[in-house]
Design a protein around this motif. Structure first.
Motif, PDB file in Angstrom:
ATOM      1  N   PHE A   1       0.836  -1.186   0.000  1.00 47.61           N
ATOM      2  CA  PHE A   1       0.000   0.000   0.000  1.00 47.61           C
ATOM      3  C   PHE A   1       0.873   1.238   0.000  1.00 47.61           C
ATOM      4  N   TRP A   2       0.316   2.309  -0.558  1.00 51.80           N
ATOM      5  CA  TRP A   2       1.042   3.574  -0.556  1.00 51.80           C
ATOM      6  C   TRP A   2       1.061   4.149   0.860  1.00 51.80           C
ATOM      7  N   THR A   3       2.185   4.626   1.269  1.00 54.59           N
ATOM      8  CA  THR A   3       2.324   5.264   2.576  1.00 54.59           C
ATOM      9  C   THR A   3       2.954   6.632   2.378  1.00 54.59           C
ATOM     10  N   PRO A   4       2.515   7.629   3.130  1.00 49.36           N
ATOM     11  CA  PRO A   4       3.102   8.973   2.976  1.00 49.36           C
ATOM     12  C   PRO A   4       4.554   8.972   3.404  1.00 49.36           C
ATOM     13  N   PRO A   5       5.359   9.801   2.778  1.00 45.70           N
ATOM     14  CA  PRO A   5       6.778   9.852   3.157  1.00 45.70           C
ATOM     15  C   PRO A   5       6.940  10.377   4.577  1.00 45.70           C
ATOM     16  N   GLN A   6       7.940   9.860   5.263  1.00 45.33           N
ATOM     17  CA  GLN A   6       8.200  10.283   6.625  1.00 45.33           C
ATOM     18  C   GLN A   6       8.783  11.686   6.623  1.00 45.33           C
ATOM     19  N   VAL A   7       8.246  12.513   7.479  1.00 46.96           N
ATOM     20  CA  VAL A   7       8.678  13.904   7.567  1.00 46.96           C
ATOM     21  C   VAL A   7       9.632  14.041   8.741  1.00 46.96           C
ATOM     22  N   PHE A   8      10.808  14.533   8.485  1.00 44.76           N
ATOM     23  CA  PHE A   8      11.808  14.722   9.513  1.00 44.76           C
ATOM     24  C   PHE A   8      11.876  16.205   9.887  1.00 44.76           C
ATOM     25  N   ASP A   9      11.920  16.451  11.156  1.00 43.42           N
ATOM     26  CA  ASP A   9      12.023  17.816  11.652  1.00 43.42           C
ATOM     27  C   ASP A   9      13.510  18.127  11.839  1.00 43.42           C
ATOM     28  N   ILE A  10      14.119  18.653  10.816  1.00 42.78           N
ATOM     29  CA  ILE A  10      15.552  18.921  10.815  1.00 42.78           C
ATOM     30  C   ILE A  10      15.770  20.416  10.679  1.00 42.78           C
ATOM     31  N   ALA A  11      16.579  20.946  11.548  1.00 42.72           N
ATOM     32  CA  ALA A  11      16.890  22.365  11.496  1.00 42.72           C
ATOM     33  C   ALA A  11      17.741  22.670  10.263  1.00 42.72           C
ATOM     34  N   VAL A  12      17.457  23.794   9.638  1.00 41.40           N
ATOM     35  CA  VAL A  12      18.180  24.181   8.439  1.00 41.40           C
ATOM     36  C   VAL A  12      19.574  24.674   8.821  1.00 41.40           C
ATOM     37  N   GLU A  13      20.561  24.160   8.142  1.00 39.94           N
ATOM     38  CA  GLU A  13      21.933  24.568   8.389  1.00 39.94           C
ATOM     39  C   GLU A  13      22.437  25.374   7.200  1.00 39.94           C
ATOM     40  N   THR A  14      23.183  26.421   7.512  1.00 37.65           N
ATOM     41  CA  THR A  14      23.755  27.275   6.485  1.00 37.65           C
ATOM     42  C   THR A  14      25.215  26.904   6.279  1.00 37.65           C
ATOM     43  N   ASN A  15      25.577  26.556   5.067  1.00 35.58           N
ATOM     44  CA  ASN A  15      26.947  26.175   4.734  1.00 35.58           C
ATOM     45  C   ASN A  15      27.583  27.265   3.889  1.00 35.58           C
ATOM     46  N   GLU A  16      28.757  27.690   4.305  1.00 36.99           N
ATOM     47  CA  GLU A  16      29.509  28.669   3.548  1.00 36.99           C
ATOM     48  C   GLU A  16      30.311  27.961   2.457  1.00 36.99           C
ATOM     49  N   ILE A  17      30.310  28.539   1.277  1.00 36.77           N
ATOM     50  CA  ILE A  17      31.016  27.943   0.145  1.00 36.77           C
ATOM     51  C   ILE A  17      32.461  28.412   0.148  1.00 36.77           C
ATOM     52  N   ASP A  18      33.389  27.455   0.078  1.00 40.67           N
ATOM     53  CA  ASP A  18      34.810  27.771  -0.040  1.00 40.67           C
ATOM     54  C   ASP A  18      35.113  27.944  -1.529  1.00 40.67           C
ATOM     55  N   TRP A  19      35.151  29.201  -1.957  1.00 39.88           N
ATOM     56  CA  TRP A  19      35.310  29.472  -3.385  1.00 39.88           C
ATOM     57  C   TRP A  19      36.668  29.018  -3.911  1.00 39.88           C
ATOM     58  N   GLU A  20      37.694  29.086  -3.092  1.00 35.50           N
ATOM     59  CA  GLU A  20      39.006  28.637  -3.555  1.00 35.50           C
ATOM     60  C   GLU A  20      38.995  27.145  -3.854  1.00 35.50           C
ATOM     61  N   THR A  21      38.371  26.367  -2.945  1.00 36.32           N
ATOM     62  CA  THR A  21      38.271  24.923  -3.186  1.00 36.32           C
ATOM     63  C   THR A  21      37.412  24.639  -4.412  1.00 36.32           C
ATOM     64  N   ALA A  22      36.320  25.378  -4.557  1.00 36.63           N
ATOM     65  CA  ALA A  22      35.460  25.177  -5.730  1.00 36.63           C
ATOM     66  C   ALA A  22      36.204  25.501  -7.019  1.00 36.63           C
ATOM     67  N   LYS A  23      36.995  26.580  -7.025  1.00 34.06           N
ATOM     68  CA  LYS A  23      37.752  26.933  -8.227  1.00 34.06           C
ATOM     69  C   LYS A  23      38.803  25.879  -8.538  1.00 34.06           C
ATOM     70  N   ARG A  24      39.433  25.346  -7.469  1.00 37.59           N
ATOM     71  CA  ARG A  24      40.458  24.336  -7.690  1.00 37.59           C
ATOM     72  C   ARG A  24      39.850  23.075  -8.308  1.00 37.59           C
ATOM     73  N   HIS A  25      38.701  22.648  -7.795  1.00 40.23           N
ATOM     74  CA  HIS A  25      38.038  21.476  -8.369  1.00 40.23           C
ATOM     75  C   HIS A  25      37.541  21.760  -9.789  1.00 40.23           C
ATOM     76  N   ALA A  26      37.111  23.003 -10.033  1.00 44.27           N
ATOM     77  CA  ALA A  26      36.653  23.352 -11.383  1.00 44.27           C
ATOM     78  C   ALA A  26      37.808  23.305 -12.372  1.00 44.27           C
ATOM     79  N   ARG A  27      38.993  23.765 -11.943  1.00 48.13           N
ATOM     80  CA  ARG A  27      40.155  23.690 -12.836  1.00 48.13           C
ATOM     81  C   ARG A  27      40.540  22.246 -13.113  1.00 48.13           C
ATOM     82  N   LYS A  28      40.425  21.388 -12.077  1.00 40.65           N
ATOM     83  CA  LYS A  28      40.693  19.968 -12.302  1.00 40.65           C
ATOM     84  C   LYS A  28      39.691  19.374 -13.293  1.00 40.65           C
ATOM     85  N   LEU A  29      38.428  19.766 -13.138  1.00 41.19           N
ATOM     86  CA  LEU A  29      37.404  19.252 -14.040  1.00 41.19           C
ATOM     87  C   LEU A  29      37.646  19.701 -15.469  1.00 41.19           C
ATOM     88  N   SER A  30      38.036  20.978 -15.643  1.00 42.94           N
ATOM     89  CA  SER A  30      38.285  21.483 -16.992  1.00 42.94           C
ATOM     90  C   SER A  30      39.542  20.867 -17.596  1.00 42.94           C
TER      91      SER A  30
END
Length: 509
Positions: A375-404
């Motif tokens: 039978f269909w059952t509704p998805p379980q709802v989790f009460d999780i507090a929203v967390e804010t993550n800061e983006i490390d732009w240097e790490t992102a640029k380094r991975h982007a250069r590796k990808l390119s």
């Protein structure tokens, strides 16, 4: 509002038809007490037998009180009210008998009468509604703004105001409380909003039911493919979830199904019902006390409607049932064709139609257990507090250069190398092949050679292995590193290449 729109609404709306009905007072009274009032003797939906029994008791009570109304059978009235759009008749998955619940049109009619009658006997409060409007507009301005300075200034002002109140109370100042009239006014405003909220669930539920009906009608159309019907149903369901009602309902479910929110709400309701200023409002107090279970039941009812839509989609995806449905349509078409030919032959030859006409059905009976499908059952709802993550732009640029800097595997050139080498040497292993062309992309190139061997039918011996040396270079630093990889023994041969060579577009080799 244009005159044409008003005329069309007053002539076609089931809500207006209910208010204009000859026995509207008795219909509204029964529906309200059976399916609207929150208490031990009412529910959101009732089975046919239960609602029929309650209507029979209601008819007897009317006759005892001297009213000449509802003289027909209970089944007749339930059928008429369903046809009129005041009751929704459906078959729950866990029951074998039909159930009834109010439609949004009946909810609107009951709400209109309750609000109109209560205004004649209850104080018309304006101060609480004005504060509610101001608080809502203030919250709207604060919540819709992304200005950090404005948000910070608002929080500082709220903090300072709270600190002043705390200091005042600690200093022995008198605590300001609401006047009993203000308490009653705010309490009735909350009850009115609660009743409106309970009636608004019907609009969301009707929307999902409309989608389910469209899917069912589409499934009966033999000219449409299952993919077209499924795509339309999924698009419609996504559209409902993206609309304002769907977004608001998802947020409502996420809040109400949170254990912390339920506990806080129950605690607040318990404190409200103990206020002395509203002790005489027994009906409204009972309505508020049943607020949490009533809202949970309403939300689960809407989720069950969504589940019925999912079940419809699942039946639609059953290829066997689809083929049976198409075959049934073909058989019926053949029967109609034979009947038409028999009628034409009878009219031309004058031979009478045989007295006995029958069908012979050759088929096998398929037996399956309904328990094989979950039978269909509704998805379980989790009460999780929203967390804010800061983006490390240097790490992102380094991975982007590796990808390119990653290189693509040149499949055509790799296969051409296999052709050239095997022309000179009948069998050659992967390690020997890499001596002609060392890997330039990295370890992933070994996977590419094994993929070519698999697709073109060359020998791959998983029991035997050989060691291959791969030299990789970091695209950023330029540093080289050597990796020793042990891979299955791959042998490229001219015979397998010719027999299993894939067809490729381009110039001939």
């Amino acid at each position: 509002m244009e005159i044409e729109r008003l005329v069309a609404f007053l002539e076609s709306s089931p809500t207006v038809r209910l208010l204009r009905a000859d026995q509207a007072a008795f219909v509204v009274c029964f529906l309200r007490h059976s399916l609207k009032l929150t208490g031990q003797d009412s529910a959101i939906s009732l089975s046919h037998n239960e609602l029929q029994h309650r209507l029979t008791v209601f008819q007897e009570q009317l006759r005892e009180d001297g009213y000449d109304a509802f003289s027909g059978s209970a089944d007749r009235y339930l059928r008429e009210w369903s046809d009129a759009g005041w009751l929704r008749r459906f078959l729950p998955a866990e029951s074998s008998s039909p159930h009834y619940q109010l439609t949004r049109y009946a909810e609107d009619a009951i709400g209109f009468l309750e609000q109109s009658i209560s205004r004649e006997t209850r104080m018309v409060g304006t101060e609480s509604r004005l504060r509610l409007v101001i608080d809502t507009l203030t919250d709207l301005v604060q919540g819709a703004s992304s200005d950090r300075e404005q948000r910070l200034q608002t929080l500082i002002e709220q903090r300072d105001d709270l600190n002043r109140q705390i200091d005042s109370i600690r200093g022995g100042a008198e605590i300001e409380t609401y006047h009993p009239a203000q308490v009653r006014e705010r309490f009735h405003t909350a009850v009115d909003l609660l009743k409106t909220l309970q009636g608004d669930f019907r609009a969301v539920e009707d929307r999902f039911e409309e989608i389910a009906r469209d899917v069912t009608r589409g499934a009966l159309d033999t000219e449409r493919g299952r993919g077209d019907i499924l795509a339309g149903a999924l698009d419609a369901e996504d559209l409902v979830k993206q609309q304002d009602e769907g977004v608001s309902f998802d947020a409502f479910v996420a809040f109400l199904f949170s254990p912390q929110a339920q506990a806080k709400l129950r605690e607040t309701i318990a404190e409200v019902t103990r206020l002395e200023a509203i002790t005489d409002q027994r009906g409204a107090i009972e309505h508020v006390r049943a607020m949490v279970p009533s809202l949970l039941a309403e939300a689960e009812n809407v989720l069950r409607q969504t589940g019925r839509l999912s079940q419809t989609l699942r039946r639609l995806l059953d290829s066997q049932s689809t083929s049976h449905r198409k075959r049934t349509a073909e058989v019926l078409q053949e029967i109609r064709t034979l009947a038409a030919k028999m009628k034409q032959s009878t009219s031309q030859t004058g031979i009478p139609v045989p007295s006995e006409i029958g069908l012979r059905v050759d088929t096998t009976l398929g037996i399956s257990s309904p328990l094989t499908r979950p039978f269909w059952t509704p998805p379980q709802v989790f009460d999780i507090a929203v967390e804010t993550n800061e983006i490390d732009w240097e790490t992102a640029k380094r991975h982007a250069r590796k990808l390119s800097g990653l290189k693509r595997l040149q499949w055509d050139r790799m296969r051409d190398l296999v052709h050239r080498v095997t022309d000179l040497q009948t069998n050659i292993t992967l390690s020997q092949l890499l001596e002609h062309r060392p890997p330039t992309v990295g370890v992933i190139e070994l996977v590419g050679w094994m993929q070519i061997a698999h697709e073109d039918g060359h020998a791959i011996d998983a029991e035997a292995t050989e060691q291959v040396t791969v030299t990789t270079e970091d695209p950023l630093s330029g540093e080289s590193s050597t990796v020793h990889v042990r891979v299955p023994l791959v042998t490229f041969s001219k015979t397998h290449q010719i027999e299993n060579e894939p067809v490729r577009k381009g110039k001939p080799r």
